[in-house]
Structure formats: structure tokens, C-alpha cells
Write an enzyme that holds these catalytic residues in place. Structure first.
Site, short mmCIF file in Angstrom:
data_model
loop_
_atom_site.label_atom_id
_atom_site.label_comp_id
_atom_site.label_asym_id
_atom_site.label_seq_id
_atom_site.Cartn_x
_atom_site.Cartn_y
_atom_site.Cartn_z
N ASP A 388 -1.94 2.01 -6.07
CA ASP A 388 -1.44 0.81 -5.39
C ASP A 388 0.09 0.79 -5.31
OD1 ASP A 388 -1.80 -1.58 -4.08
OD2 ASP A 388 -2.51 -2.70 -5.81
N GLU A 391 4.37 0.69 -1.27
CA GLU A 391 5.34 0.10 -0.35
C GLU A 391 6.40 -0.74 -1.06
OE1 GLU A 391 1.56 -1.29 0.21
OE2 GLU A 391 2.48 -1.49 -1.75
N ASP A 455 -5.06 -5.70 1.94
CA ASP A 455 -5.53 -6.97 1.41
C ASP A 455 -5.85 -7.97 2.52
OD1 ASP A 455 -5.03 -5.77 -0.98
OD2 ASP A 455 -3.19 -6.87 -1.40
#
Length: 663
Positions: A388, A391, A455
Site C-alpha cells: 500500500d 503514492e 478505495d
């Protein structure tokens, strides 16, 4: 490429396709200077540019394959383009330049696709797309209440162009592709009929051009350029990866689902590292090793699951919390990004601080790959994980390689993917261990074996719901990312927005026809219906996993094809029907391989679906056996459990497809 002189300028063509046309009155190149303002708040960015100068370079001098640009005849050249094979090299001859605008020839009826993973618009023509890796936002639609509230409360509303995975590459319906080799903030602007404008906030290294006689060949070229993924692990074909984060109770819940007929290939527990409790609720403990208080005897349980053909997956990201045991080790070795004072930069994630491991430091990258992922995860028994937060590189930190963090920000997801891939390779588990990422940029294809859509909101909304996952799969798939999947049922639940049973069931119907089925409990599990909490949802989900497993022989062929050719599992309709321009803008249905056409129901309350069937084929509706000739729109019943799926009557696997009716 062919360079031809014309009065006052030149035309640059690629295999007969005009790429650049420059004249004194219609220049192709503008340069100048800008002063950007970039503010980051937990992965969301507020970015604007003050353009100090934007000047057309109207006069050109051509010498061989080098083109020099000046404002006017007699003035010194400020920029140069050099043609080398299918590349255009760029050189700033004026050191003050930090902005470049290049106009690429376009046609009014042209379509363009790509841009990384675009979630709102598959056909990019007519819109402007900034390319900057970030949180995609909640709602992603400035006209909605949820986006407004998200903007006000945390600058987190987003817009149609926000994406975890941008990439400055596009494919044109004129059967060429263009890639800008840069990590700087850039913009693709497709709003004009006569040209596409590329904006870069730095001097790009080069432009790369590709052309082919077919879209399939073009996709193959791009996948060769950026990298191809290995075949899917064999264990994936056994069913869904269940996402549960309920401590040791996750095992009992999984067994309940298996008893109800759910086919399971993996158990994915984000909370394998333990939890911390904050005013925002339970959060993962960001120190990447098993928490055997929350998961007693986990290593032994993982071994037991392996014996049953079920793999265990976890979670990791590039940050280490200051109160965990790994932080002081990395801090002492100097492995974190630094602040202006040369000290470890701390990032506030909401009641806990973290350091970000600096992957531009080869020693830090090697340490994370070996000590964290290698020993704590792979050696412990994990067969995969969510990688995860690729970014999230802050833009104000100092990095070991000395490059401005604003230029490394877009590159960070690829570095993060490489760290994960090196760990997997070091254990000889490439093609067996499966990690998945939402963040990406140029070259992530060579390292990340599986994308996930990020998400999404737990709803049917146009810009942040179920339909966006298809768009993300199609856009990223054209650029060499063969495998894509999403959180079944969505993830983000805010401001009273909660899942419905219908949403989970419709999402599962789509997921059965993707590379990987994986569920997620979402950011607020207790507020949202879960698969094992509703009898109808559980029964429906079990059937969808049976369909997924039933199609495993077909998916296995698609995986082999992806490894050999770069063709994605989920494909836009035009990829196999390029002469049917009616397919060029379709983004809410897709080809699953060549032979299956899937049109998921993505709006609430629908019991039928209208879709387009491409020309040149006879299509068979899976659930009824009714046949339809292509080149037409059809409306078919779509009750829960029967998403619109068609197969080509001439396909070799018709018996496999027909058998879905009995499942």
C-alpha cells in the site's frame, strides 16, 4: 519517422501518421517558466501553477534530424528536438526553461486511451488529465455532497482525473502510441480537435512513439517496453481471497463461509501486524511483523491452511511507526528520508508519526526487501500482501539520491514495486507469491504482478463506485498491466454512505469475471454489511466463487497469453473489434479474454441491462442460450445472479461457457 520540410516549418510523420506539424503561424512548441505551489495532506494534493512565461517558438532551423526552435529568425535557439529512430530527444538550450508545451497532431474523430489507470473516463478525448500519483479522492465528483464534505473535512474529495496510478502514455485510434519519459508533473490535454497538448513541468528526457497495424500488436509493443507480469499463481484459481481483519476470529469466519459453499484460495488479513486504537477508530500497527497476540500461533495456522490449499496474505507499506521495533533500527542506519535539517522526516498519519524508508538509498531498499518483506513476511509463510501507500512520498523531504522529491514523487510507486519484487525474487517465489498495489507509474508493470483499483466508495456512484473499476482495468490493461481486480463491495464508507447487500452482490458478479476475486471489509466494517452477515449475500457470493473456479481453465489460458503477449485479461471491446468504431468509447462492459463479453450491472435497482454487441460475431447469452448477431445494442434480463455475459458462438470453449447455466 519521416521529417519533411514545408513552408515555414516541418511535418514529422510516423509510418504515415502525422505526429507534429509546425509552422510560424501554428507553432508546435511552447516553452517558459512556472512557479508551482503544491500542498500535500495525507496523500491528497492541492496544486496550482503560476505561469511566469509561455512563449511560442515560431522559428525553426532543421539540420539533418535535429530541429532547433527560436522565438523568431535571428534570435538564439531556445530548444531542440532530435529524431532518433522512433524517439524524439528534447534539449533545453535556455537554462531558464522549466515548462514545456508540445502540440501533437490530432483528428476531430480521434479517440485516445491510457493515461495509466483512469477511473472516470476511458476515452480521454475532450478532457484534460493532470498526471500525478495521489489519493484518488472520495466521490471524485465536485457536484456531489460526499465529495464536498470530503473536501471540507480533509481535502479528500478528488476529481475525475485523480488517480493512484497515472502514466504519461496514451494510445490513439490512429494506431500509434506516445509515451513521455519524465517523472515530473505533467498534463495530457485532449480538449482540442486539431491537436493534443502535452505539458511537462520539467524538460522531459524524450518522447517515445510506437505504431502497429493492429491494436493487439500495439499493446504487445507497450507491454514489451514497460514490462510483463508472470503467470498468475496456480493457487489463485482455487477461489476467492477473503479479506477479513478480525484477529484469530478471521479463521472461524472463513470456515463458516467455506461451509456455505464459498470457494477460497486465500485468507487476507490486513491486521496480521496488530492494531492501534485512535480517536478515528482501530488502525493497523505500522511495523511489519506478525502480531501473535492478535493472531496466536499464526505460523502454525498458516502451515495448516497451506495443507488445505489456502494461502495467507498480509499487508505492508513503506512507512515505519516511531513506536515500533523496526523504526530505531532503520533510523540508526540512516534509512529514512530527511527533513530540511537533515534529520529523519516524520509524517503525521493521525495520532501516530512515521518515517518513510528512502528507496533511493540502495542499502535502505535492500534492507527493507530482505529484513522486512523477506524475513518477516515470506519466510514467515505469507504468500502475498497488499503493498500500500506507494503514492504517499512527501514532496518536501530530502532523498539520498539528491533528486528533488517533486521529481521522485511520481517515480515512487515503481521503486516501491521493485522493492517488493526483489524480495519475492530473492526467495525464488516469482509467479507464486502475489502482492498487489493501487499506486503506479511508468515501469511498475515490470515489478508489480497485480493491480487493485484502490478505495472506491461503497456505492453505485458514477465516479467512485463499481463502474470505475472497469474503466481502471481497461485503461491500465492497454499499457501492459495484464491483471486487475478490486475490493468486492468497495472500501470507503463516510458520511453515512454504507454498503447495501445489492452492491456486494453486483460487485461479486463482476469480480467473478476478473483475474482475481478478493473481498474487503472496508474502512468501517461494523457499519457495513459483510458477506458472512447476510444469508442471501453469502449464498450469492458462494455461487460467484463457483463460477470463478469453473472458468479457471479459461483464465489459465488468458494468464499464459498475458505472459507471452502482454494482452490483458480484461480487454476493451475494440481490441478484438477494431473496425467497429461503436466500441471505441465503451467503458462499462469488457471482453474477458477474446471469447466472453461481460456487462456488469453497475447501477442500483436494475433488473435488465442494455449493452452493445460488436460486429462480426454471433453472440450467445450465457444464461438463456439466446443468440444475437453483432453490431447492435440489446437489452437482456439481469436478475441478481445472472449478470449479462455472452460468449462468441465460434469460441473453442463453448461447452465450458454453456455449463455456467447449471452452476
Amino acid at each position: 519517422m519521416q521529417l519533411d520540410l514545408i513552408p515555414g516549418g516541418f511535418v514529422l510523420s510516423l509510418q504515415g501518421r502525422e505526429i507534429l506539424r509546425h509552422t510560424a503561424t501554428a507553432p508546435a512548441l511552447f516553452v517558459g517558466k512556472g512557479e508551482e505551489r503544491m500542498d500535500m495532506y495525507r496523500g491528497n494534493f492541492d496544486i496550482e501553477d503560476y505561469v511566469v512565461e509561455r512563449t511560442a517558438l515560431s522559428h525553426v532551423t532543421v539540420s539533418g534530424k535535429r530541429i532547433e526552435f527560436a522565438v523568431a529568425e535571428g534570435l538564439p535557439a531556445r530548444f531542440a528536438l532530435t529524431i532518433e529512430d522512433n524517439h524524439i530527444l528534447t534539449t533545453a538550450l535556455d537554462s531558464s526553461i522549466n515548462r514545456v508545451w508540445l502540440r501533437i497532431s490530432a483528428e476531430p474523430d480521434e479517440h485516445v486511451w491510457g493515461g495509466g489507470e483512469q477511473m472516470s473516463y476511458f476515452d480521454m478525448k475532450g478532457r484534460r488529465f493532470p498526471l500525478w500519483t495521489s489519493e484518488p479522492g472520495v466521490g471524485r465528483d465536485k457536484t456531489t455532497e460526499i465529495t464536498f464534505k470530503s473536501d471540507v473535512s480533509g481535502k479528500a474529495g478528488g476529481d475525475y482525473y485523480n488517480t493512484n496510478y497515472p502514466q504519461p502514455t496514451y494510445i490513439s485510434s490512429r494506431k500509434y502510441a506516445l509515451h513521455v519519459e519524465t517523472t515530473a508533473y505533467s498534463v495530457f490535454d485532449f480538449r482540442r480537435d486539431g491537436f493534443h497538448e502535452i505539458e511537462v513541468w520539467a524538460i522531459p528526457e524524450r518522447l517515445e512513439l510506437f505504431t502497429a497495424d493492429s491494436f493487439i500488436e500495439l499493446v504487445g509493443q507497450l507491454s514489451s517496453r514497460f514490462g510483463r507480469q508472470p503467470k498468475l499463481p496456480e493457487w489463485v484459481y482455487g477461489g476467492a481471497i477473503l479479506g477479513l481483519k478480525d484477529g484469530e476470529n478471521s479463521f472461524a469466519r472463513m470456515e463458516k463461509m467455506r461451509a456455505a459453499g464459498v470457494k477460497v484460495s486465500g485468507l487476507w488479513c490486513e491486521d496480521w501486524v496488530g492494531l492501534r486504537h485512535t480517536s478515528f477508530g482501530a488502525r493497523l500497527f505500522w511495523d511489519w511483523q506478525a502480531n501473535e497476540t492478535r493472531y496466536p500461533n499464526l505460523r502454525e495456522k498458516i502451515a495448516e491452511l497451506n495443507n488445505e490449499g489456502i494461502r495467507f496474505l498480509g499487508y505492508v507499506n513503506p512507512y515505519l511507526c516511531v513506536d515500533g521495533p523496526l523504526y530505531p533500527i532503520a533510523d540508526e542506519k540512516g534509512y529514512f528520508a530527511k527533513d530540511e535539517a537533515g534529520k529523519t522526516a516524520l509524517v503525521d498519519f493521525g495520532e501516530f508519526d512515521c518515517g518513510v524508508v528512502d528507496f533511493t538509498n540502495p542499502e535502505a531498499a535492500a534492507w527493507f526487501a530482505e529484513e522486512v518483506i523477506g524475513k518477516n513476511m515470506l519466510d514467515y509463510g505469507l504468500s502475498g500482501w497488499m503493498a500500500d501507500f506507494g503514492e504517499y512520498l512527501p514532496i518536501d523531504v530530502k532523498l539520498a539520491n539528491g533528486v528533488d522529491a517533486k521529481l521522485m514523487h511520481n517515480a515512487w510507486p515503481t521503486l516501491w514495486a521493485e522493492v517488493n519484487a526483489k524480495a519475492v525474487t530473492s526467495r525464488g517465489k516469482t509467479g507464486e507469491a502475489l502482492f498487489f498495489m493501487r499506486a503506479g507509474f511508468t515501469g511498475v508493470q515490470a515489478h508489480c504482478p497485480l493491480l487493485w483499483g484502490g478505495d472506491q466508495s461503497v456505492d453505485f456512484s458514477r465516479h467512485d463506485g463499481l463502474v470505475t473499476v472497469m474503466c481502471g482495468a481497461l485503461s491500465s490493461g492497454l499499457l501492459g498491466n495484464a491483471y486487475h481486480h478490486s475490493d468486492i463491495g468497495g472500501y470507503t464508507s463516510l458520511f453515512g454512505n454504507v454498503r447495501t447487500p445489492e452492491l456486494i452482490m453486483r460487485w461479486a458478479e463482476m469480480a467473478a469475471f476478473t483475474a482475481v476475486m478478493r473481498s474487503h471489509e472496508g474502512n468501517r466494517p461494523r457499519d457495513n454489511v459483510q458477506i458472512d452477515q447476510d444469508a442471501e449475500v453469502l449464498s450469492h457470493f458462494a455461487r460467484m466463487t463457483s463460477i470463478y473456479v469453473h472458468l479457471a481453465p479459461y483464465l489459465r489460458k488468458l494468464s499464459e497469453e498475458a505472459a507471452a503477449t502482454g494482452l490483458p485479461v480484461q480487454r476493451p471491446l475494440f481490441l478484438h473489434h477494431e473496425n467497429d468504431r461503436n466500441t471505441y468509447a465503451i467503458q462499462d462492459s469488457y471482453l474477458y479474454g477474446r471469447d466472453l463479453l461481460v456487462a456488469p450491472v453497475w447501477q442500483a435497482g436494475q433488473s435488465e441491462r442494455t449493452l452493445y454487441l460488436p460486429e462480426g460475431e454471433t453472440w450467445v447469452h450465457v444464461w438463456t442460450g439466446a443468440t444475437y448477431e453483432g453490431a447492435q445494442s440489446v437489452t437482456v434480463p439481469a436478475p441478481l445472479g445472472q449478470p449479462p455475459v455472452f460468449y462468441r458462438a465460434s469460441a473453442s470453449d463453448t461447452s465450458l461457457f454453456e455449463a455456467m447455466r447449471t452452476l
